[in-house]
Design a protein around this motif. Structure first.
Motif, PDB file in Angstrom:
ATOM      1  N   LYS B  41      10.416   5.248  50.662  1.00 58.48           N
ATOM      2  CA  LYS B  41      11.198   4.041  50.932  1.00 58.48           C
ATOM      3  C   LYS B  41      10.263   2.839  50.956  1.00 58.48           C
ATOM      4  O   LYS B  41       9.195   2.883  51.566  1.00 58.48           O
ATOM      5  N   SER B  43      10.627   0.333  52.668  1.00 56.57           N
ATOM      6  CA  SER B  43      10.512  -0.099  54.069  1.00 56.57           C
ATOM      7  C   SER B  43       9.545   0.782  54.862  1.00 56.57           C
ATOM      8  O   SER B  43       9.236   0.491  56.008  1.00 56.57           O
ATOM      9  N   ASP B  44       9.079   1.870  54.252  1.00 58.50           N
ATOM     10  CA  ASP B  44       7.983   2.617  54.883  1.00 58.50           C
ATOM     11  C   ASP B  44       6.637   2.004  54.484  1.00 58.50           C
ATOM     12  O   ASP B  44       5.659   2.115  55.218  1.00 58.50           O
ATOM     13  N   LYS B  50      12.622  -2.644  57.193  1.00 55.73           N
ATOM     14  CA  LYS B  50      13.445  -1.584  57.785  1.00 55.73           C
ATOM     15  C   LYS B  50      14.795  -2.147  58.253  1.00 55.73           C
ATOM     16  O   LYS B  50      14.844  -3.199  58.890  1.00 55.73           O
ATOM     17  N   ASP B  54      16.009  -0.761  52.399  1.00 54.73           N
ATOM     18  CA  ASP B  54      15.346   0.544  52.541  1.00 54.73           C
ATOM     19  C   ASP B  54      15.313   1.335  51.233  1.00 54.73           C
ATOM     20  O   ASP B  54      15.153   2.552  51.247  1.00 54.73           O
TER      21      ASP B  54
END
Lengths: 346, 346, 346, 346
Positions: B41, B43-44, B50, B54
């Motif tokens: 992702k 967002s990681d 987040k 995502d």
């Protein structure tokens, strides 16, 4: 389109509210009030707003501004709000206030920690503590919102599930927190000058910071009993961002993953509360410019102690973002309306 | 809703395009492509996204991603784009590219300053220099947009009215510019390590920076004759922002206010070009996070020389913001759509 | 052991002189004078000095302090020095002054650029411009040293060999320079507040900065004819450090290496002037905390133009370090005594 | 003149030792060893040293360097020291080592927290923990000095008087600390890049940092019983400086002033330990560049808890400064020799 006036629009909190509302699809800024810059365009004071928001600042004259908006956000120096808010209330206006005046249930606690007389205690019954995750229903119809302090927002949300579930010893809660320098406001005092605070880290107001009492009030409500905390604020050489590192002794053996499950459940309907997965830790750059709070949990099995880490933007969820969240609730709008931009990261 | 894919989404330019498009009302990010983080992702990789964005990163496999979007933005390391862009063109896709490959009319000039062979010169006829203020009409239907470099954007717009009107000596143009460190990209080289570049200021690539040739190309077009410039880039210990201080000898006596009138007229229809009033000077914090360029003029009567100052966000008008402006033009949208947020100022 | 008094010891220049002299083997600080902090220990004002230098600040009372030292360093706000310096001269004291008052040969030039009357013009004949590399002999016995400005120091030394040897066109000299924020002194003005100047880069006083006239005076002496320069100062978000990027058109074809040879020869006896080898460029972190000036030369063959880059610590060679160098000369000490510590780099 | 060799001279700790010893009146740097830069002048790697210290770096060849010095300071990446130190010991050399290898009495504790085998445990009996305030006598003649970690130095000295006097509950000691980024060394990892760590604040290694065990070892010795602590490190966007904020519950009622008296007495002979007067708090800028530790005490009467704040330069008293202090002791020199310069403050 709801109309909102911002009194004290040229301070750092005020201008962040301008930034957020200027792009809000359902709220209109109908007046920006500034004593120092009355008659000037706000984009002459803050040139980044040029071509985007060039409204002229109004003088702080209640009679002239009152009919411009239904709700007023006040971000005023201590003392000035006493003269402004009662008049606005008289005229039937609703208020989101950024001082400490409407954050307390007990006038005595307020007066002790603020070392002053309250002066508007008769209005307290009209007010609610503006932390939506705890007081959403009350905010809907309250006439006065006491917008929480930045440190209390960061600390209370980080501890609420543990306290509410009586999982920790309430006699040994330590809150060690740090803020970017915008938390001091747009001041010209020497300690906030670039050469004095860049490349420097320090604590301040050790054991005496006013926010201690605000944190204790709300955590005591959650605990159902009086509790106390140690709270130490620090100053980080950066503009925005706040991190709290919180220590509490567990009443029972719990693993990190169990507590994360508990937190995710507790906040499952809260868009702005992000519980991080095990092994990830909050960083202020991930919340700067946004209304999010990032929370991590780490259980130190060796010591049966939990360390909770929480990060917000002191000007975002710690002030202006939360004010917009409150306004959304007051106007019956979706709570995240106008607040779905991420911050900048870099 | 137009669909756009971002190839190289996890670099600093890529992630800024994600930030801007994630909030764009008429453009949808349909694919984020990252070789290093495929399957993760985004967002990681960038936790500030987040709950907001995502999407999982796609592998750089043209066959799999091509049908996901009509336009692809490419922000790739040098060399990689040679393998990607021709395939996308074959499939009829339109491109906004961030390398130097499609910024030049002359393959020779490119190859000399980049010290490499071009490799895609057959595609040059499909491309246009993506500076909307100069090439708006061509951008509308171009298949390939060579998004301008940050220094050239900052320099060309600052000089265009003077050059176009033949007001300055073209043999003595000096461009002294400085950029925040994000201009170097998300690199791990030692010189960009915090301790190596904070509290430091330096020039680099003196008299040899590639952007010199890009500036000269466009200014020569405007002048109707070949011209040369001195260009010196510097590195400022800040994340975002770029300032150019430009010196040119006037061919005629002109006052500061006369030139400001000229500039305001020249750019009267340009939303993103803000000509500052006499006595005001640009600062990078006023444009950081936005797509604006702020321009000031100061005539030094003593020397009959004009100093032009221009500020942009190197990641905004200097890269990602301009890409979005180009996308708006390509899709027939209002040019400022999705670009009306101010920056943060602080 | 020579005795020196520092008047205005608690400003940024003053405290840097304290730092340097406190460790000087042959000079003793016999008085630190501060109007604001009289009666307080200087280590209470600047706690880093605790246990190292705890002297109490004297009030600015000439009768009381005069007999404490042979030489006084004055680092006073504009205007105050007019009342202090004549009295010290009357008492036979020698002065190293940090204002602009004793840097000029022409009262007219001073009064035009400083927009004030001089007030001490009768003392000018006792004074010398305190740049040791140019006026070493005169400094030895001068009664008043006008310590050069930081920008002039950085610019004059960078240009001297070219000007002296008539290698460049004196009509097109461009000096583009940038300083750390300590250059503004220990002020509490809003523009120097952390949140206002971190992550920001800007020019100021474009074409009007007073140091222009100081640079022109000294370069004109070197050229043997009147010359003018463009000078633009910028503000970098860092504490210390100054870089000048200087452009001049060559009168003859010269290579980079030829000019480097020339500079190394010109400065061969100057400990504090470091001419960098070809391909190396100065960075402010290499001189911060020291009294060095680093100078690089780059000839742009394409344009027959030379770019000279020079870096100093604005508080070091640009102020306090140079003052100590002057003191060493005045006392007949080796010029580098007490100045052989490197800066911190990090 | 004592001769010292520095192995690993081009890291941040190594170069700070160079900076300190280069100006030391009684210690001579006889060799600087660097694997990466062997054969290069150290002033080409760190140009601030040009003209001051231009020694060429030696290759790490024990046979060649051993006879150059009596004492070697090792500041090497983990793992490398295992091959170097035994050989130097065989040749009768004395060592000041900066790894964790010689800081522990218990091999088991070391191997558990460092998750590795020790490999030099036979040399432990020759070693002493190099904290002069606790082990001065042992350091005088030890063959190996395990120079303490930065966080342990900052924490142990802050707690020693309380622990030694059994004034606090040893079950609830919380150490919340923050370091400048130079603590990570001269690494090129992404998290230490400027754009990733400026304007950011975060915790790391929560409840697992190796220094926890080092702090516990020394405090347990002082307490005369095993104790545990919570220790959380944070990263501050600044180069140098470390602050610990420490919480402990008092076993008896004590006032702030009583504890300050106790600390001043405890450290009355320690030049580098500065106990601040009541109401003053440490700031990292007051110790940066020096070998001092500043300590404040605040008793929170409400909670009968003491908060101890201590500040050091992580590269100073936390590493290189302490190494020089140890060298002074080893050579029988006054302990503050070469360490009496203040830091820069700004």
């Amino acid at each position: 389109m709801a109309n909102v006036g911002i009194i004290g629009a040229t301070g750092y909190v005020g201008i962040e509210i301008v930034r957020l509302l200027q792009n809000h699809p359902d709220i209109n800024i109908s007046s920006v009030v500034s004593h120092n810059f009355a008659g000037e365009k706000i984009s002459d004071v803050y040139p980044h707003l040029k071509n985007i928001f060039d409204m002229e600042c109004d003088e702080l004259d209640i009679d002239k501004i009152a009919n411009k908006a239904e709700v007023f956000v006040t971000a005023l120096p201590h003392g000035v709000s006493k003269e402004v808010i009662p008049k606005l209330i008289e005229k039937g206006k609703r208020i989101v206030d950024h001082s400490g005046d409407f954050r307390y249930k007990s006038v005595e606690v307020y007066e002790k920690w603020y070392n002053t007389t309250h002066g508007m205690s008769h209005l307290l019954e009209l007010s609610v503590y503006g932390l939506p995750e705890l007081y959403r229903e009350e905010i809907k119809n309250a006439q006065i919102i006491g917008n929480p302090g930045c440190y209390p927002t960061c600390s209370i949300l980080a501890l609420a599930p543990l306290i509410k579930n009586k999982l920790v010893d309430t006699k040994n809660i330590i809150i060690d927190a740090a803020s970017g320098i915008s938390g001091a406001g747009r001041k010209t005092d020497l300690p906030y000058q670039f050469c004095e605070c860049t490349e420097n880290f320090k604590a301040y107001n050790v054991s005496t910071h006013r926010h201690t009492s605000e944190i204790e009030q709300e955590l005591s409500f959650l605990a159902g009993q009086e509790l106390t905390v140690s709270f130490t604020p620090h100053l980080v050489p950066m503009k925005r961002g706040m991190l709290a590192t919180i220590y509490a002794n567990l009443n029972y053996e719990k693993s990190t993953s169990e507590l994360i499950v508990l937190y995710k459940e507790y906040y499952k309907n809260e868009y702005f509360v992000r519980i991080l997965d095990e092994g990830k830790l909050p960083e202020t750059k991930n919340v700067a410019g946004s209304n999010f709070i990032d929370i991590s949990l780490v259980v130190d099995k060796r010591l049966n102690r939990v360390i909770i880490l929480s990060a917000i933007d002191n000007l975002g969820k710690g002030a202006a973002g939360q004010a917009v969240q409150d306004l959304n609730i007051m106007f019956g709008l979706p709570e995240h309306r106008g607040l779905t931009s991420s911050g900048l990261y870099l």
